[in-house]
Design a protein around this motif. Structure first.
Motif, short mmCIF file in Angstrom:
data_model
loop_
_atom_site.label_atom_id
_atom_site.label_comp_id
_atom_site.label_asym_id
_atom_site.label_seq_id
_atom_site.Cartn_x
_atom_site.Cartn_y
_atom_site.Cartn_z
N VAL A 89 0.82 -1.21 0.00
CA VAL A 89 0.00 0.00 0.00
C VAL A 89 0.86 1.27 0.00
CG1 VAL A 89 -2.01 -1.07 1.09
CG2 VAL A 89 -0.31 0.08 2.50
N TYR A 90 2.16 1.10 -0.06
CA TYR A 90 3.02 2.28 -0.24
C TYR A 90 2.62 2.96 -1.54
CZ TYR A 90 6.60 1.42 3.34
OH TYR A 90 7.28 1.28 4.51
N HIS A 91 2.51 4.28 -1.48
CA HIS A 91 2.12 4.97 -2.71
C HIS A 91 3.35 5.45 -3.47
CE1 HIS A 91 2.12 8.01 0.53
NE2 HIS A 91 2.70 8.77 -0.38
N CYS A 92 3.13 5.74 -4.74
CA CYS A 92 4.21 6.25 -5.59
C CYS A 92 4.32 7.76 -5.41
CB CYS A 92 3.91 5.97 -7.05
SG CYS A 92 3.78 4.23 -7.44
N HIS A 93 5.44 8.30 -5.87
CA HIS A 93 5.64 9.74 -5.85
C HIS A 93 5.98 10.25 -7.23
CE1 HIS A 93 6.01 8.77 -1.56
NE2 HIS A 93 5.39 9.92 -1.43
N PHE A 94 5.67 11.51 -7.44
CA PHE A 94 5.93 12.12 -8.74
C PHE A 94 6.79 13.36 -8.52
CE2 PHE A 94 5.34 14.78 -12.37
CZ PHE A 94 5.13 13.91 -13.44
N TYR A 95 7.94 13.36 -9.16
CA TYR A 95 8.84 14.51 -9.04
C TYR A 95 8.72 15.37 -10.28
CZ TYR A 95 13.15 17.21 -8.70
OH TYR A 95 14.08 18.22 -8.65
N CYS A 96 8.35 16.63 -10.09
CA CYS A 96 8.23 17.54 -11.24
C CYS A 96 9.60 18.18 -11.49
CB CYS A 96 7.19 18.62 -10.98
SG CYS A 96 7.15 19.84 -12.31
N GLU A 97 10.10 17.95 -12.68
CA GLU A 97 11.43 18.46 -13.02
C GLU A 97 11.42 19.97 -13.22
OE1 GLU A 97 13.22 14.46 -15.13
OE2 GLU A 97 11.85 15.75 -16.26
#
Ligand SMILES: [Zn+2]
Ligand SMILES: [Zn+2]
Ligand SMILES: [Zn+2]
Length: 137
Positions: A89-97
């Motif tokens: 259930v760990y969620h993903c992350h999104f890195y905005c460049e």
């Protein structure tokens, strides 16, 4: 509200000092990731090394997750599963460049990775890089 935090920290077996309560209240309000620096800037009255030690303590007790997004500074996010996340259930992350912000993708759980026999996972760090919805307009 403050009483709730005291109970919560007690339950996590963390002694609820006033500084820890303050830091907890700040991080619980964050919808996405934050860095040590963000907390330092928000809580100017709190000693920096105390903030750092508190983050380590909170992570050990799974109140927060740590994320390496490649920006060089460790990011953290608040655990919304009451300190009870399985790896699935760990969620993903999104890195905005572009804006360098790291978002929590709460809707997307981390894909289950099949590990070879004898490998034990302690941490999973799943980060998607690109341009966020604000920067892509
Ligand atoms: Zn968690
Ligand atoms: Zn962006
Ligand atoms: Zn997150």
């Amino acid at each position: 509200m403050k009483e709730d935090v005291i109970t919560l920290l007690d339950d996590a077996r963390i002694r609820p000092t006033s500084t820890r309560i303050l830091i907890y209240q700040y991080i619980a309000q964050q919808s996405d990731t934050f860095s040590l620096r963000d907390i330092e800037d928000a809580l100017l009255s709190v000693d920096k090394s105390t903030i750092f030690r508190t983050l380590i303590l909170f992570e050990e007790h799974h109140l927060i997750h740590s994320i390496e997004d490649g920006s060089g500074a460790m990011k953290y996010c608040f655990c919304r599963n009451a300190a009870d996340c399985d790896s699935d259930v760990y969620h993903c992350h999104f890195y905005c460049e572009r804006c360098k912000k790291t978002y929590c993708l709460d809707e997307s759980a981390v894909a289950n990775i099949a590990l070879p026999a004898g490998f034990v996972m302690h941490h999973i760090n799943y980060i998607v890089k690109g341009v966020c919805n604000k920067c892509s307009q």
